[in-house]
Design a protein around this motif. Structure first.
Motif, short mmCIF file in Angstrom:
data_model
loop_
_atom_site.label_atom_id
_atom_site.label_comp_id
_atom_site.label_asym_id
_atom_site.label_seq_id
_atom_site.Cartn_x
_atom_site.Cartn_y
_atom_site.Cartn_z
N SER A 1 0.81 -1.22 0.00
CA SER A 1 0.00 0.00 0.00
C SER A 1 0.85 1.28 0.00
O SER A 1 0.31 2.35 -0.28
CB SER A 1 -0.96 0.00 1.18
N ASP B 1 1.42 0.65 7.00
CA ASP B 1 2.75 0.08 7.22
C ASP B 1 3.58 0.20 5.93
O ASP B 1 3.05 0.54 4.88
CB ASP B 1 2.64 -1.38 7.69
N ASP C 1 5.92 -1.98 3.50
CA ASP C 1 6.42 -3.30 3.12
C ASP C 1 7.61 -3.09 2.20
O ASP C 1 7.54 -2.30 1.25
CB ASP C 1 5.34 -4.09 2.37
MG MG Z 1 1.15 -3.15 3.76
#
Ligand code: MG
Ligand code: CTP
Length: 560
Positions: free
Chosen positions: A211, A222, A224
């Protein structure tokens, strides 16, 4: 460098050609323009990556040292952009983006360590600006505007004041989408990790995915990342070879060992990183950690693959089906119609507030699966808003409609299709989304975004969503039947709430706010300290003085 009275920080520098002025908007970015033919994912990644390399992050005692700090930094090179934010209402931080890398290198050679014997002397672009330079320039006080994302209280106020449900959905997207600052910070973290490892791995790169880059990210989502230790193709003809150590024959063991060591480096040496957790036995081993100066929670995994450069990374035949390919696919789909992202954000927010999704992975549905469900629904409209992926491949100029080889080429060119003839507004689409999945036969059917049709489930997974880029895999394999059942129950409640109260009124939650109002048991005892939109107890009607009060510990407002 000046700060002007509008919502902008203005940086000026005298060059041989005169004065150049650049501004950095400090307000929320407006809705992104619609791109039909889009190569811009790779460009966006490349631009952000370079931008991060030219940036430093400076913690200050007070934002009013801004002029001092700018003046000091300008001796090393032209400061192209200066952005301020606060973290946890305590720390004040500036990001300075220079015109080129040389300036950053020069500046770093002039940095020193705090006068403390008990430090690990590490070089990084996370800096502190000495407080002896504190020159509280009070003129800043009225001029300064920082780029902190809107608070939940501000978003709630915006949504209460919207004219209709469609406008609420657009406003929600605008307020929650990952801001310029959010993207900068995420790429800066990747860049900081690369730098920490470059002594031994000069060609390593850290790539963000998920995202943070797929166009469906929120502020505070978060980060990644995938670490690749070598992104340069080996030259077999060179006569001088590096001496190396033997890697484990077992890829997984090598990944675990490398991550363990990287985890130690991050924990012991890299400033700003805390709470490093090594989750090495998972199917995909990862490191989890908190990046304190940005407030971002991070997941780092490792790829053993060798990549040539960024664009090949996203196109590489062996890799494009993996995570970054999916990020790119979602990004490009989101650009095809301006209604797609507001709808996805609303559905994700609804799922979140109704505890259908969670921060940690588990037997529940993920945000990624939810996004695919929205895209599938848009393909299934009687007047489709999004074409099946196989048609998009076809439109990109391929006659053979098989995936995934052609999808690789398609992603490389960017998705293209003529504007949809679907004219439904967001309010209708949201309601239809719920109606569609209320009726969907999850027991027997799965979702295929490739064909745009449901399919007979090839196994007994309670929820089956074909992975668009690796069609033999189910993206939602983890989801339990209880969670699918809860999903259906929440949908029925959502439909009921929309039916009941979707028109604006001045003294109650209305429209999508109703959807975000679960009967959360934990909130019912203490309505004064509820968080986010979980305001059910507080907003249950109107209080004595005909006002609605919102509080989340940091912010409060009264809505009359
Ligand atoms: Mg994520
Ligand atoms: N992913 C996947 N299969 C899954 C879950 C995730 O391929 N079952 C990939 C997707 O590319 C996804 C990425 O891993 O975008 C990151 O996963 P996650 O963090 O769970 O989702 P995000 O899309 O990043 O959404 P958010 O973090 O905001 O929840």
């Amino acid at each position: 460098v000046d700060i002007d009275k509008s919502n902008s920080i203005v940086t000026r520098s005298r060059t041989g050609n005169g004065t150049s002025v650049r501004t950095c908007s400090t307000s929320q970015p407006s809705q992104p323009p619609v791109h039909r033919s889009s190569q811009n994912f790779d460009e966006m990644i490349k631009r952000r990556h370079l931008q991060a390399k030219k940036s430093i992050l400076v913690e200050v005692n007070s934002r009013y040292v801004f002029h001092d700090l700018c003046e000091y930094c300008q001796q090393f090179g032209y400061v192209k952009n200066a952005i301020h934010y606060r973290i946890n209402n305590e720390k004040e931080v500036f990001i300075f983006e220079f015109e080129n890398n040389e300036a950053v290198k020069n500046l770093l050679t002039q940095c020193s360590y705090p006068e403390d014997d008990e430090i690990v002397p590490v070089h990084s672009r996370l800096l502190l600006f000495g407080s002896e330079a504190l020159n509280h320039d009070s003129s800043c006080q009225t001029l300064f505007e920082s780029v902190n994302p809107p608070t939940q209280a501000q978003i709630l106020k915006e949504l209460l004041e919207a004219r209709n449900v469609s406008e609420q959905m657009i406003k929600l997207h605008q307020s929650e989408q990952l801001s310029d600052l959010g993207s900068r910070l995420r790429f800066l973290i990747c860049s900081q990790l690369e730098e920490a490892l470059t002594g031994m791995f000069p060609n390593c790169q850290v790539f963000p995915f998920g995202s943070s880059v797929n166009g469906f990210g929120k502020n505070f989502c978060d980060l990644d990342m995938i670490l690749s230790l070598n992104t340069v193709q080996n030259n077999p003809t060179s006569r001088l070879k590096f001496q190396t150590k033997k890697a484990f024959a077992n890829d997984r063991m090598q990944t675990q060992r490398t991550l363990e060591t990287v985890g130690d480096i991050l924990q012991n040496f890299v400033p700003g990183i805390a709470q490093v957790q090594r989750i090495l036995q998972a199917r995909v081993p990862i490191l989890k950690f908190h990046h304190i100066p940005t407030g971002i929670y991070c997941d780092l995994s490792i790829s053993n693959k060798c990549f040539l450069n960024l664009s090949i990374f996203f196109m590489d035949f062996t890799l494009w089906r993996e995570l970054p390919g999916q990020s790119k696919l979602l990004y490009l789909c989101g650009e095809l119609d301006p209604r797609i992202r507001p709808l996805v954000y609303t559905v994700r927010k609804w799922a979140r507030e109704n505890h259908l999704t969670h921060d940690v992975p588990g037997r529940w549905i993920s945000n990624f699966s939810l996004s695919l469900m929205v895209l599938f629904f848009l393909q299934a409209r009687s007047q489709p808003l999004l074409l099946p992926l196989m048609d998009l491949v076809h439109m990109a100029g391929k006659s053979d409609k098989t995936l995934p080889d052609d999808m690789e080429n398609t992603l490389q060119k960017g998705l293209w299709c003529p504007p949809s003839e679907n004219t439904e507004d967001l309010e209708i689409l949201l309601k239809e989304f719920f109606l569609f999945y209320e009726k969907f036969n999850f027991k027997e059917r799965g979702l295929s975004l490739v064909t745009g049709h449901s399919m007979v489930k090839p196994d007994y997974s309670p929820l089956y969503i074909e992975n668009p880029l690796e069609q033999e895999l189910n993206v939602s394999k983890n989801v339990s039947s209880e969670e699918v059942e809860r999903f259906s129950t929440c949908i029925r409640t959502a439909l009921w709430k929309l039916e009941l109260n979707n028109v604006k009124n001045n003294h109650d939650l209305w429209g999508i706010l109703k959807l975000f109002d679960p009967k959360a048991a934990e909130n019912q005892n203490d309505p004064q300290t509820v968080k986010g939109f979980q305001v059910s107890a507080l907003f249950n009607g109107v209080n004595d003085s005909n006002t609605l009060v919102y509080k989340d510990g940091l912010n409060s407002f009264v809505y009359r």
